[in-house]
Design a protein around this motif. Structure first.
Motif, PDB file in Angstrom:
ATOM      1  N   THR A  26       0.806  -1.057   0.299  1.00 11.21           N
ATOM      2  CA  THR A  26      -0.050  -0.111   0.149  1.00 11.21           C
ATOM      3  C   THR A  26       0.807   1.328  -0.027  1.00 11.21           C
ATOM      4  O   THR A  26       0.502   2.161  -0.689  1.00 11.21           O
ATOM      5  CB  THR A  26      -0.914  -0.004   1.192  1.00 11.21           C
ATOM      6  OG1 THR A  26      -1.845  -1.214   1.017  1.00 11.21           O
ATOM      7  CG2 THR A  26      -1.783   1.057   1.064  1.00 11.21           C
ATOM      8  N   ALA A  27       1.849   1.180   0.602  1.00 12.28           N
ATOM      9  CA  ALA A  27       2.795   2.438   0.758  1.00 12.28           C
ATOM     10  C   ALA A  27       3.304   2.562  -0.609  1.00 12.28           C
ATOM     11  O   ALA A  27       3.681   3.774  -1.015  1.00 12.28           O
ATOM     12  CB  ALA A  27       4.017   2.212   1.673  1.00 12.28           C
ATOM     13  N   TRP A  28       3.763   1.571  -1.236  1.00 15.74           N
ATOM     14  CA  TRP A  28       4.482   1.735  -2.718  1.00 15.74           C
ATOM     15  C   TRP A  28       3.214   2.581  -3.486  1.00 15.74           C
ATOM     16  O   TRP A  28       3.640   3.422  -3.952  1.00 15.74           O
ATOM     17  CB  TRP A  28       4.914   0.602  -3.193  1.00 15.74           C
ATOM     18  CG  TRP A  28       5.049   0.757  -4.697  1.00 15.74           C
ATOM     19  CD1 TRP A  28       6.325   1.000  -5.114  1.00 15.74           C
ATOM     20  CD2 TRP A  28       4.646   0.263  -5.963  1.00 15.74           C
ATOM     21  NE1 TRP A  28       6.440   1.070  -6.419  1.00 15.74           N
ATOM     22  CE2 TRP A  28       5.279   0.425  -6.936  1.00 15.74           C
ATOM     23  CE3 TRP A  28       3.330  -0.217  -6.127  1.00 15.74           C
ATOM     24  CZ2 TRP A  28       4.997   0.242  -8.227  1.00 15.74           C
ATOM     25  CZ3 TRP A  28       2.886  -0.635  -7.160  1.00 15.74           C
ATOM     26  CH2 TRP A  28       3.824  -0.215  -8.611  1.00 15.74           C
ATOM     27  N   VAL A  37       1.125   8.177   3.231  1.00 19.19           N
ATOM     28  CA  VAL A  37       1.359   6.808   3.862  1.00 19.19           C
ATOM     29  C   VAL A  37       1.330   6.509   5.178  1.00 19.19           C
ATOM     30  O   VAL A  37       1.603   7.376   5.905  1.00 19.19           O
ATOM     31  CB  VAL A  37       2.652   6.578   3.226  1.00 19.19           C
ATOM     32  CG1 VAL A  37       3.196   4.984   3.538  1.00 19.19           C
ATOM     33  CG2 VAL A  37       2.965   6.637   1.786  1.00 19.19           C
ATOM     34  N   SER A  38       0.391   5.469   5.264  1.00 21.44           N
ATOM     35  CA  SER A  38       0.271   4.993   6.778  1.00 21.44           C
ATOM     36  C   SER A  38       0.644   3.472   6.931  1.00 21.44           C
ATOM     37  O   SER A  38       0.675   2.823   5.937  1.00 21.44           O
ATOM     38  CB  SER A  38      -1.216   5.322   7.182  1.00 21.44           C
ATOM     39  OG  SER A  38      -1.970   4.343   6.552  1.00 21.44           O
ATOM     40  N   ASN A  39       0.643   2.979   8.220  1.00 16.82           N
ATOM     41  CA  ASN A  39       1.144   1.843   8.418  1.00 16.82           C
ATOM     42  C   ASN A  39      -0.257   0.714   8.508  1.00 16.82           C
ATOM     43  O   ASN A  39      -0.017  -0.162   9.082  1.00 16.82           O
ATOM     44  CB  ASN A  39       2.075   1.659   9.582  1.00 16.82           C
ATOM     45  CG  ASN A  39       3.378   2.361   9.437  1.00 16.82           C
ATOM     46  OD1 ASN A  39       3.791   2.271   8.009  1.00 16.82           O
ATOM     47  ND2 ASN A  39       4.041   2.777  10.364  1.00 16.82           N
ATOM     48  N   GLN A  40      -1.320   1.153   8.174  1.00 18.45           N
ATOM     49  CA  GLN A  40      -2.377   0.562   8.561  1.00 18.45           C
ATOM     50  C   GLN A  40      -2.398  -0.615   7.540  1.00 18.45           C
ATOM     51  O   GLN A  40      -2.464  -0.600   6.307  1.00 18.45           O
ATOM     52  CB  GLN A  40      -3.718   1.412   8.187  1.00 18.45           C
ATOM     53  CG  GLN A  40      -5.045   0.640   8.695  1.00 18.45           C
ATOM     54  CD  GLN A  40      -5.956   1.740   8.724  1.00 18.45           C
ATOM     55  OE1 GLN A  40      -5.908   2.871   8.830  1.00 18.45           O
ATOM     56  NE2 GLN A  40      -7.188   1.097   9.090  1.00 18.45           N
ATOM     57  N   GLY A  68      -4.376  -7.555   0.230  1.00 25.72           N
ATOM     58  CA  GLY A  68      -3.918  -7.787   1.566  1.00 25.72           C
ATOM     59  C   GLY A  68      -2.770  -8.749   1.367  1.00 25.72           C
ATOM     60  O   GLY A  68      -2.868  -9.733   0.829  1.00 25.72           O
ATOM     61  N   GLY A  69      -2.017  -8.842   2.637  1.00 31.53           N
ATOM     62  CA  GLY A  69      -0.873  -9.838   2.650  1.00 31.53           C
ATOM     63  C   GLY A  69      -1.252 -11.170   3.056  1.00 31.53           C
ATOM     64  O   GLY A  69      -0.487 -12.170   2.762  1.00 31.53           O
ATOM     65  N   THR A  70      -2.690 -11.373   3.458  1.00 31.03           N
ATOM     66  CA  THR A  70      -2.988 -12.546   4.092  1.00 31.03           C
ATOM     67  C   THR A  70      -3.544 -13.405   3.019  1.00 31.03           C
ATOM     68  O   THR A  70      -4.028 -12.768   2.003  1.00 31.03           O
ATOM     69  CB  THR A  70      -3.755 -12.625   5.295  1.00 31.03           C
ATOM     70  OG1 THR A  70      -4.880 -11.851   4.721  1.00 31.03           O
ATOM     71  CG2 THR A  70      -3.259 -11.869   6.398  1.00 31.03           C
TER      72      THR A  70
END
Length: 140
Positions: A26-28, A37-40, A68-70
């Motif tokens: 998401t940051a990219w 950019v957030s860490n959510q 999402g990464g999962t």
């Protein structure tokens, strides 16, 4: 690697962004689009639509599918009709994951065009992988 379609009028592209949890997918995307950019954590899939303008005054419309990464609830269906898959990783190299969401080799075997971005590349040159995809055209 170059975009499959190249015309003078704007063309729409679907780019799926995937990788393990917390690697900066998401940051990219948000960094490239000039968004905060957030860490959510991303749950499921989020879509980001953008008009990308190049230095030669041509443009492309891109929809980024931020997975999402999962693995929960996510499957290969998200890759249908995609023009490229951006695999965000902490570092280049082989990923032993058996999940198609996290394994570059599996994605390539299935015929997807895969572009790899590392966390370091994300910080130093976020546009580079897309500029390569669009045939070296520089993004404004």
């Amino acid at each position: 690697m170059q975009a499959k379609r190249h015309q003078s009028s704007p063309v729409a592209y679907k780019i799926v962004v995937t990788g393990r949890p917390g690697v900066g997918k998401t940051a990219w995307i948000r960094k490239m689009l000039g968004l905060p950019v957030s860490n959510q954590q991303t749950i499921g899939c989020e879509l980001y639509k953008a008009k990308i303008v190049f230095t030669d005054n041509t443009m492309a419309f891109v929809t980024f599918w931020d997975l999402g990464g999962t693995d929960y609830g996510l499957g290969e269906g998200y890759f249908t009709n995609c023009d490229a898959v951006v695999m965000v990783k902490r570092q280049m190299g082989v990923d032993p994951s058996r999940s198609i969401l996290h394994n570059t080799d599996l994605l390539i075997q299935k015929g997807y065009q895969v572009l790899e971005v590392t966390t370091r590349m994300n910080k130093e040159m976020p546009y580079a992988v897309l500029e390569d995809f669009f045939g070296g055209k520089k993004i404004l």
